[in-house]
Design a protein around this motif. Structure first.
Motif, PDB file in Angstrom:
ATOM      1  N   UNK A  59      32.864  40.508  35.596  1.00  0.00           N
ATOM      2  CA  UNK A  59      33.401  40.641  36.946  1.00  0.00           C
ATOM      3  C   UNK A  59      33.300  42.102  37.381  1.00  0.00           C
ATOM      4  N   UNK A  60      32.659  42.336  38.501  1.00  0.00           N
ATOM      5  CA  UNK A  60      32.512  43.691  39.029  1.00  0.00           C
ATOM      6  C   UNK A  60      33.198  43.788  40.384  1.00  0.00           C
ATOM      7  N   UNK A  61      34.280  44.551  40.491  1.00  0.00           N
ATOM      8  CA  UNK A  61      34.977  44.666  41.780  1.00  0.00           C
ATOM      9  C   UNK A  61      34.102  45.360  42.827  1.00  0.00           C
ATOM     10  N   UNK A  62      34.280  44.944  44.062  1.00  0.00           N
ATOM     11  CA  UNK A  62      33.537  45.564  45.158  1.00  0.00           C
ATOM     12  C   UNK A  62      33.920  47.031  45.276  1.00  0.00           C
TER      13      UNK A  62
ATOM     14  N   UNK B 102      40.963  39.873  44.356  1.00  0.00           N
ATOM     15  CA  UNK B 102      39.787  40.632  44.776  1.00  0.00           C
ATOM     16  C   UNK B 102      39.785  40.921  46.257  1.00  0.00           C
ATOM     17  N   UNK B 103      40.470  40.059  47.024  1.00  0.00           N
ATOM     18  CA  UNK B 103      40.651  40.255  48.457  1.00  0.00           C
ATOM     19  C   UNK B 103      42.086  39.942  48.852  1.00  0.00           C
TER      20      UNK B 103
ATOM     21  N   UNK C  18      40.522  37.882  55.156  1.00  0.00           N
ATOM     22  CA  UNK C  18      39.094  37.679  54.987  1.00  0.00           C
ATOM     23  C   UNK C  18      38.437  39.023  54.695  1.00  0.00           C
ATOM     24  N   UNK C  19      37.559  39.035  53.690  1.00  0.00           N
ATOM     25  CA  UNK C  19      36.848  40.249  53.315  1.00  0.00           C
ATOM     26  C   UNK C  19      35.346  40.011  53.461  1.00  0.00           C
ATOM     27  N   UNK C  20      34.611  41.075  53.776  1.00  0.00           N
ATOM     28  CA  UNK C  20      33.175  40.948  53.945  1.00  0.00           C
ATOM     29  C   UNK C  20      32.481  40.713  52.608  1.00  0.00           C
TER      30      UNK C  20
ATOM     31  N   UNK D  86      33.228  35.223  47.120  1.00  0.00           N
ATOM     32  CA  UNK D  86      32.743  34.225  46.166  1.00  0.00           C
ATOM     33  C   UNK D  86      33.401  34.424  44.797  1.00  0.00           C
ATOM     34  N   UNK D  87      33.529  35.680  44.392  1.00  0.00           N
ATOM     35  CA  UNK D  87      34.165  35.981  43.114  1.00  0.00           C
ATOM     36  C   UNK D  87      35.644  35.613  43.150  1.00  0.00           C
ATOM     37  N   UNK D  88      36.294  35.874  44.265  1.00  0.00           N
ATOM     38  CA  UNK D  88      37.695  35.506  44.392  1.00  0.00           C
ATOM     39  C   UNK D  88      37.868  33.999  44.312  1.00  0.00           C
ATOM     40  N   UNK D  89      36.998  33.257  44.980  1.00  0.00           N
ATOM     41  CA  UNK D  89      37.082  31.798  44.952  1.00  0.00           C
ATOM     42  C   UNK D  89      36.884  31.267  43.533  1.00  0.00           C
TER      43      UNK D  89
END
Length: 254
Positions: A156-159, A181-182, A207-209, A213-216
């Protein structure tokens, strides 16, 4: 009550079988249980050992009289020790001990040792296992700030560094909280030994740009969790077949 009867019957059967194969002149048995109070699961390669040892001389190593071993134990641990009664001298001090090892490292040991019962049987002992003083066994499942590192084997790589996903469990209210993550997440959890379940998980509606997908994937993974394991500063959440769902690393609370 019926469960207790089954356990006693099972132990009696093992004890009877052990005596049947014992060739000593005076074959004796002790049944017992061992528990530890820490709320943590043991890894599959853990081994429980129970033994009878003579400890009469403090300046000499203990003389091992009997021992038994159980792989992948689950508490309460039920065990049976069979020994030669003629090996027990009335003028010597003997004790029953227990310990749990992982990769030959002692994670738990009986404290204190229990004196070996004497006189007419049947004999039963209860062992309380504790962590050895000064030993490092790993973080607690609850109250630790766990940073998400992998999901189903994928790193997992955070934005952004400030948007690292994490999870923490509050034992006082059995509430799980964290950051996906968001969005912030919260929900309930139940913990029984190595069993762990997350329920009623919910998040805020931001909502994040990037990173959605990783959060879901993180949110979908939590309801699949059935077991847990802590090794040092690493937490692994597993499904019912012991397959790793997610891994975490202990970190400072932000």
């Amino acid at each position: 009550m019926s469960k207790l009867v089954r356990i006693i019957g099972w132990l009696s059967l093992i004890a009877a079988f052990a005596c049947a194969v014992c060739r000593a002149p005076l074959c004796e048995t002790i049944t017992g249980t061992a528990i530890y109070r820490e709320r943590m699961a043991l890894p599959p390669d853990a081994i429980f050992e129970a033994s009878i040892a003579e400890v009469s001389r403090t300046d000499a190593s203990a003389n091992l009289i009997a021992t038994t071993e159980l792989k992948s134990p689950r508490t309460p641990i039920h065990f049976v020790l069979t020994y030669d009664g003629t090996a027990i001298r009335p003028d010597r001090r003997c004790v029953v001990r227990g310990r749990i090892t992982v990769n030959r490292q002692v994670w738990f040991a009986s404290d204190p040792d229990v004196p070996l019962p004497t006189g007419p049987g049947p004999h039963y002992v209860a062992l309380l296992l504790r962590r050895p003083g000064g030993a490092t066994r790993g973080e607690s499942l609850e109250t630790t700030h766990w940073k998400l590192r992998t999901l189903y084997g994928v790193t997992v790589k955070p934005v952004e560094p400030t948007r690292e996903a994490w999870l923490t469990l509050d034992p006082a209210h059995h509430r799980a909280s964290g950051f996906a993550g968001c969005n912030q997440l919260t929900g309930d959890y139940t913990l029984e030994g190595e069993r762990l379940m997350f329920r009623h998980m919910a998040t805020t509606l931001r909502m994040c740009l990037d990173g959605m997908e990783q959060e879901e994937a993180f949110l979908k993974a939590l309801p699949a969790v059935a077991r847990w394991r802590v090794n040092g500063t690493r937490l692994v959440l597993l499904d019912d077949d012991y397959r790793a769902i997610a891994t975490f690393e202990a970190g400072a609370t932000p």
